[in-house]
Design an enzyme around this catalytic site. Structure first.
Site, PDB file in Angstrom:
ATOM      1  N   GLU A 204      85.036  65.455  80.901  1.00  0.00           N
ATOM      2  CA  GLU A 204      84.660  66.572  81.476  1.00  0.00           C
ATOM      3  C   GLU A 204      83.486  66.456  82.577  1.00  0.00           C
ATOM      4  O   GLU A 204      82.636  65.793  82.097  1.00  0.00           O
ATOM      5  CB  GLU A 204      84.653  68.025  80.611  1.00  0.00           C
ATOM      6  CG  GLU A 204      85.790  68.081  79.602  1.00  0.00           C
ATOM      7  CD  GLU A 204      85.478  69.286  78.574  1.00  0.00           C
ATOM      8  OE1 GLU A 204      86.302  69.838  78.468  1.00  0.00           O
ATOM      9  OE2 GLU A 204      84.235  69.216  78.344  1.00  0.00           O
TER      10      GLU A 204
ATOM     11  N   ASP B 141      87.417  74.416  71.429  1.00  0.00           N
ATOM     12  CA  ASP B 141      86.397  74.234  72.872  1.00  0.00           C
ATOM     13  C   ASP B 141      87.394  73.453  73.870  1.00  0.00           C
ATOM     14  O   ASP B 141      86.635  72.999  74.881  1.00  0.00           O
ATOM     15  CB  ASP B 141      85.293  73.556  72.726  1.00  0.00           C
ATOM     16  CG  ASP B 141      85.256  72.078  72.050  1.00  0.00           C
ATOM     17  OD1 ASP B 141      86.484  71.717  71.556  1.00  0.00           O
ATOM     18  OD2 ASP B 141      84.460  71.446  71.686  1.00  0.00           O
TER      19      ASP B 141
END
Length: 359
Positions: free
Chosen positions: A56, A235
């Site tokens: 990410e 998450d």
């Protein structure tokens, strides 16, 4: 020159200042930036998913600084001798784009995650909380324990993990620290045989598991009046820890749900299980006094934490501040210094410095 902070530099800062005080100071930087919420450009993080994990990029900026973090999440990494999460980040000057800081963020992310959890609990948990169940005893667990002991006065930790070796590691590390809470009371460490045993009677329940799956770590019958749930492990898309029915209790007013940045949490957190109009509140609104936190001692509160770029912005800002104050870190020629800024090719025509040739 760009300031550079590596893992050894963070170790030196922790040696000088202590991990718990650093997390408390980092939490104050996070709070300051959350109170400037509307000054930031915000977006959900950009994620590239694979069957084994995710990589990410997490950017944000205000009028003065731009920051981003590169971070991965690969639950099988420990079997290859690698951490599940690895990260680095950059803090840059918005006016020029010049990189001011390049820093490790693997250790720092663990610290800022725990600092954010404790900051949220300060306004969402009952003020008299003293016990915390810690479900998932991996890489993040020591940081969560230390932050809650130092910032909330937790004096009892109840540990459970499906891997007994993880609990062995956590218990060993905590006992080596001879931990004490904010009231300087010795912390009692209790090993549980199950999730249900760990959470029974706990004031705060922290879930921080690593498997990339829709798990059911907590079920409704485990939730007791007055609990604060610190949901850290759910998450990314397809990764959750809580039974959907726990969140559904918000419709009846029995539970209130809080998040960092709802457009991201609805994609990645426990909220991905719910409809787009599910009622939830962003943490900055509570910190700013726009929305009340806990309404009563009996209320159940849930902080659906997925980690947000603004927290990394704050952590990088803190690292730049503390490294300069402590004289820790080094300088990098990350960007060429040009006598003629339009003659980039001139860098290739010049000979490298004597120092670089010697290296």
């Amino acid at each position: 020159m760009t300031r550079y902070i590596d893992v050894g530099d963070v170790q030196e800062l922790v040696h000088r200042l202590g991990a718990a005080p650093m997390m408390a100071e980092m939490a104050s930087f996070i709070r300051e930036d959350f109170l400037r919420w509307n000054q930031f450009q915000k977006s959900p993080r950009t994620a590239n998913h694979s069957p084994l994990g995710v990589i990410e990029l997490m950017p944000t900026s205000d009028a003065r600084h731009y920051a981003f973090k590169y971070v991965n999440g690969h639950p099988r990494n420990p079997s290859h001798g690698l951490p599940t999460v690895m990260a680095f980040g950059v803090l840059a000057d918005v006016a020029t784009g010049y990189p001011l800081l390049l820093s490790e963020l693997t250790v720092t992310t663990a610290m800022r995650t725990a600092a954010t959890s404790a900051l949220a609990a300060q306004v969402l948990a009952r003020p008299d909380c003293r016990s915390m169940a810690l479900i998932g005893n991996g890489a993040q667990s020591e940081f969560q324990a230390m932050a809650f002991m130092s910032m909330l006065g937790i004096t009892e930790l109840r540990l459970f993990d499906v891997d007994p070796a993880a609990t062995d590691k956590l218990e060993r590390n905590l006992r080596a620290l001879a931990p004490v809470g904010a009231a300087r009371e010795p912390v009692q460490i209790i090993r549980a045989d199950s999730v249900a045993q760990a959470v029974r009677g706990a004031d705060i329940v922290t879930t921080v598991t690593a498997d990339k799956t829709r798990a059911t770590i907590l079920t409704p019958e485990m939730i007791e009046p007055g609990m604060h749930i610190n949901g850290v492990g759910g998450d990314c898309p397809g990764k959750t820890e809580l039974d959907r029915r726990i969140l559904e209790q918000a419709y009846q007013g029995h539970t209130r749900v809080f998040a960092e940045y709802l457009p991201q949490t609805r994609i990645e957190g426990e909220l991905q299980q719910m409809d787009a109009d599910f009622p939830a509140t962003e943490l900055w609104q509570v910190l700013a006094g726009q929305v009340p936190g806990r309404l009563s001692p009996q209320e159940v509160t849930l902080f659906d934490s997925v980690g947000f770029a603004l927290e990394d912005f704050s952590a990088l800002r803190y690292l730049l501040h503390v490294s300069q104050a402590q004289g820790v870190g080094s300088e990098l020629s990350l960007v060429p210094t040009l006598q003629d800024p339009k003659n980039l090719f001139g860098v290739l025509a010049s000979r490298p410095s004597a120092l670089r040739r010697a290296a």
